[in-house]
Motif scaffolding. Sequence first.
Motif, PDB file in Angstrom:
ATOM      1  N   ARG A 121       0.822  -1.210   0.000  1.00 12.03           N
ATOM      2  CA  ARG A 121       0.000   0.000   0.000  1.00 12.03           C
ATOM      3  C   ARG A 121       0.857   1.263   0.000  1.00 12.03           C
ATOM      4  O   ARG A 121       0.499   2.259  -0.632  1.00 12.03           O
ATOM      5  CB  ARG A 121      -0.929  -0.021   1.208  1.00 12.03           C
ATOM      6  CG  ARG A 121      -2.116  -0.957   1.013  1.00 12.03           C
ATOM      7  CD  ARG A 121      -3.017  -1.041   2.214  1.00 12.03           C
ATOM      8  NE  ARG A 121      -4.226  -1.770   1.872  1.00 12.03           N
ATOM      9  CZ  ARG A 121      -5.061  -2.284   2.761  1.00 12.03           C
ATOM     10  NH1 ARG A 121      -4.802  -2.162   4.070  1.00 12.03           N
ATOM     11  NH2 ARG A 121      -6.141  -2.925   2.374  1.00 12.03           N
ATOM     12  N   LYS A 122       1.987   1.220   0.689  1.00  8.66           N
ATOM     13  CA  LYS A 122       2.878   2.385   0.674  1.00  8.66           C
ATOM     14  C   LYS A 122       3.423   2.629  -0.732  1.00  8.66           C
ATOM     15  O   LYS A 122       3.485   3.772  -1.199  1.00  8.66           O
ATOM     16  CB  LYS A 122       4.030   2.164   1.654  1.00  8.66           C
ATOM     17  CG  LYS A 122       3.640   2.263   3.115  1.00  8.66           C
ATOM     18  CD  LYS A 122       4.850   2.053   4.007  1.00  8.66           C
ATOM     19  CE  LYS A 122       4.473   2.154   5.468  1.00  8.66           C
ATOM     20  NZ  LYS A 122       5.646   1.955   6.357  1.00  8.66           N
ATOM     21  N   ALA A 123       3.828   1.541  -1.400  1.00 12.41           N
ATOM     22  CA  ALA A 123       4.369   1.683  -2.755  1.00 12.41           C
ATOM     23  C   ALA A 123       3.302   2.188  -3.716  1.00 12.41           C
ATOM     24  O   ALA A 123       3.556   3.097  -4.526  1.00 12.41           O
ATOM     25  CB  ALA A 123       4.926   0.343  -3.232  1.00 12.41           C
ATOM     26  N   ILE A 124       2.105   1.628  -3.637  1.00 15.27           N
ATOM     27  CA  ILE A 124       1.030   2.051  -4.537  1.00 15.27           C
ATOM     28  C   ILE A 124       0.697   3.523  -4.298  1.00 15.27           C
ATOM     29  O   ILE A 124       0.458   4.282  -5.245  1.00 15.27           O
ATOM     30  CB  ILE A 124      -0.211   1.152  -4.358  1.00 15.27           C
ATOM     31  CG1 ILE A 124       0.081  -0.265  -4.873  1.00 15.27           C
ATOM     32  CG2 ILE A 124      -1.423   1.738  -5.083  1.00 15.27           C
ATOM     33  CD1 ILE A 124      -1.009  -1.272  -4.564  1.00 15.27           C
ATOM     34  N   GLY A 125       0.680   3.933  -3.041  1.00 13.56           N
ATOM     35  CA  GLY A 125       0.427   5.334  -2.729  1.00 13.56           C
ATOM     36  C   GLY A 125       1.478   6.251  -3.345  1.00 13.56           C
ATOM     37  O   GLY A 125       1.159   7.330  -3.857  1.00 13.56           O
ATOM     38  N   TRP A 126       2.732   5.809  -3.314  1.00 10.54           N
ATOM     39  CA  TRP A 126       3.816   6.609  -3.912  1.00 10.54           C
ATOM     40  C   TRP A 126       3.657   6.663  -5.423  1.00 10.54           C
ATOM     41  O   TRP A 126       3.847   7.713  -6.028  1.00 10.54           O
ATOM     42  CB  TRP A 126       5.157   5.998  -3.522  1.00 10.54           C
ATOM     43  CG  TRP A 126       6.338   6.861  -3.852  1.00 10.54           C
ATOM     44  CD1 TRP A 126       6.832   7.898  -3.102  1.00 10.54           C
ATOM     45  CD2 TRP A 126       7.184   6.764  -5.014  1.00 10.54           C
ATOM     46  NE1 TRP A 126       7.937   8.446  -3.727  1.00 10.54           N
ATOM     47  CE2 TRP A 126       8.169   7.779  -4.900  1.00 10.54           C
ATOM     48  CE3 TRP A 126       7.201   5.932  -6.125  1.00 10.54           C
ATOM     49  CZ2 TRP A 126       9.169   7.960  -5.859  1.00 10.54           C
ATOM     50  CZ3 TRP A 126       8.186   6.119  -7.091  1.00 10.54           C
ATOM     51  CH2 TRP A 126       9.163   7.118  -6.952  1.00 10.54           C
ATOM     52  N   TRP A 127       3.282   5.547  -6.045  1.00  8.29           N
ATOM     53  CA  TRP A 127       3.061   5.530  -7.501  1.00  8.29           C
ATOM     54  C   TRP A 127       1.897   6.421  -7.882  1.00  8.29           C
ATOM     55  O   TRP A 127       1.913   7.058  -8.935  1.00  8.29           O
ATOM     56  CB  TRP A 127       2.829   4.093  -7.977  1.00  8.29           C
ATOM     57  CG  TRP A 127       4.030   3.210  -7.794  1.00  8.29           C
ATOM     58  CD1 TRP A 127       5.331   3.588  -7.805  1.00  8.29           C
ATOM     59  CD2 TRP A 127       4.026   1.805  -7.551  1.00  8.29           C
ATOM     60  NE1 TRP A 127       6.148   2.505  -7.580  1.00  8.29           N
ATOM     61  CE2 TRP A 127       5.384   1.395  -7.429  1.00  8.29           C
ATOM     62  CE3 TRP A 127       3.029   0.840  -7.419  1.00  8.29           C
ATOM     63  CZ2 TRP A 127       5.746   0.069  -7.186  1.00  8.29           C
ATOM     64  CZ3 TRP A 127       3.386  -0.481  -7.180  1.00  8.29           C
ATOM     65  CH2 TRP A 127       4.744  -0.860  -7.070  1.00  8.29           C
ATOM     66  N   GLN A 128       0.873   6.465  -7.025  1.00  9.15           N
ATOM     67  CA  GLN A 128      -0.247   7.361  -7.297  1.00  9.15           C
ATOM     68  C   GLN A 128       0.213   8.820  -7.302  1.00  9.15           C
ATOM     69  O   GLN A 128      -0.204   9.600  -8.148  1.00  9.15           O
ATOM     70  CB  GLN A 128      -1.346   7.167  -6.241  1.00  9.15           C
ATOM     71  CG  GLN A 128      -2.136   5.879  -6.392  1.00  9.15           C
ATOM     72  CD  GLN A 128      -3.134   5.690  -5.259  1.00  9.15           C
ATOM     73  OE1 GLN A 128      -2.831   5.967  -4.107  1.00  9.15           O
ATOM     74  NE2 GLN A 128      -4.330   5.221  -5.596  1.00  9.15           N
TER      75      GLN A 128
END
Length: 213
Positions: A121-128
């Motif tokens: 979730r942290k990685a996806i948030g950063w990609w967003q």
Amino acid sequence: MTIEPATDLGSRGALRLPRARVVPLSAPPSSYTAAVERYLTGAGIAKSSARIYRISLMTWGWMLASEPAPTGPARRGAKPPIFPVAAIDDPTLPEVLAELAAARADAMDADTVNRELSIARKAIGWWQRQGWVDGDPTIGIERRPAPPDRTKALAENQIAALWRLDVGLREKTFWKLLYESAARADEVLCLNVEDLYRQDKRGRITAKGGATE
């Protein structure tokens, strides 16, 4: 990402309110694996944490590609299928992902599953925030409750007997560090020399959930 205003004129020449248009801060990487590396280097992940983050994100790469993730020792070296990071926005993915995550949770311990979910979730948030993906397909996947820890602390005579065991210096150092710091085993095992402050008898570790302490 940046937001560029877009204005136009209505049929009577009236100025309409600006509409937000998302513009990626940089070109999206060529694959999910490349996006993982961009995240690890661009999000300020500590070197001592990068290995754990990479393993977790590679594991999630299988499920984000709609395939079951490998389990056991083999998962550490297994590379997920090649797919673009934009595939995370596939509208059919959340339902498939929920089933794969549930099956994995039944086969793995709760701490591992919860840590991997938090990192994903942290990685996806950063990609967003980079404008590479719009949604988060992990929404709706709940953390698994960890079973209560019923382990009893060792008595003083048991601790004394432990120090007298004829074992290697590495094992004794590991046990002593766990005993005196009350740290978790995986936190201690991930310590690097550069993370230690010997003069203060302190060290920098990655705690549960990925926080640095």
